[in-house]
Design a protein around this motif. Structure first.
Motif, PDB file in Angstrom:
ATOM      1  N   ASP A 198       0.860  -1.189   0.000  1.00 55.16           N
ATOM      2  CA  ASP A 198       0.000   0.000   0.000  1.00 55.16           C
ATOM      3  C   ASP A 198       0.894   1.236   0.000  1.00 55.16           C
TER       4      ASP A 198
ATOM      5  N   ARG B 208       1.052   5.802  -0.613  1.00 53.35           N
ATOM      6  CA  ARG B 208       0.318   7.069  -0.587  1.00 53.35           C
ATOM      7  C   ARG B 208       1.126   8.149  -1.278  1.00 53.35           C
TER       8      ARG B 208
ATOM      9  N   ARG C  34      -4.232   7.124  -2.390  1.00 55.91           N
ATOM     10  CA  ARG C  34      -3.775   5.824  -1.911  1.00 55.91           C
ATOM     11  C   ARG C  34      -3.898   4.823  -3.049  1.00 55.91           C
TER      12      ARG C  34
ATOM     13  N   ARG D 172      -2.276   0.655  -4.570  1.00 53.54           N
ATOM     14  CA  ARG D 172      -1.518  -0.589  -4.344  1.00 53.54           C
ATOM     15  C   ARG D 172      -0.705  -0.901  -5.582  1.00 53.54           C
TER      16      ARG D 172
END
Length: 149
Positions: A131, A133, A146, A148
């Motif tokens: 993950d 940001r 955000r 992945r």
């Protein structure tokens, strides 16, 4: 009697000189304060007119593993034109400040209201399946994206 009038005249002139000095000091202080308020109000007006929105889909592949780049699409949803230059856009990727950024206007020559820019962050080595940001700051307006990998 003449000595009393002369001493009163000297005191009167001295009080005028002191009053003029105090008035000049106050005038200069008020002028500086007024200029400071004007400057601050212009900055606040720019911040109020600036609004951006990351329109990239977090489910789409924004990270290119082979070129080690993150590509974001950002829309100007405010009312002012924003310079499409990486010097005016601050980017933090996973908490690290990034300077290797390229900004390109997608639909026009300037980043006007309702126009979109493509922001490419180079030299990013992100872990697969993690993950991440990206935080963008433009004129005080902050957006967090955000995604992945």
């Amino acid at each position: 009697m003449a000595s009393v009038s002369a001493s009163h005249l000297i005191l009167f002139i001295a009080s005028l000189v002191i009053a003029a000095g105090v008035a000049g000091t106050f005038t200069q202080g008020v002028s500086r304060l007024s200029q400071g308020i004007d400057d601050q109000s212009l900055e606040v007006a720019d911040e109020v007119r600036t609004d951006i929105e990351v329109i990239s889909d977090s489910g789409s592949p924004v990270y290119n593993n082979s070129s080690k780049t993150v590509t974001l699409l950002v829309k100007n949803t405010g009312t002012s034109t924003i310079p499409a230059d990486s010097r005016f856009i601050e980017i933090l990727l996973d908490g690290q400040y990034r300077t290797n950024v390229t900004v390109t206007v997608v639909d026009g020559e300037q980043w006007r209201p309702n126009n979109v820019v493509r922001i490419v962050i180079s030299n990013t080595d992100l872990s697969a399946g993690g993950d991440h940001r990206a935080k963008l700051i433009v004129n005080g307006d902050e957006e967090v994206f955000r995604f992945r990998t």
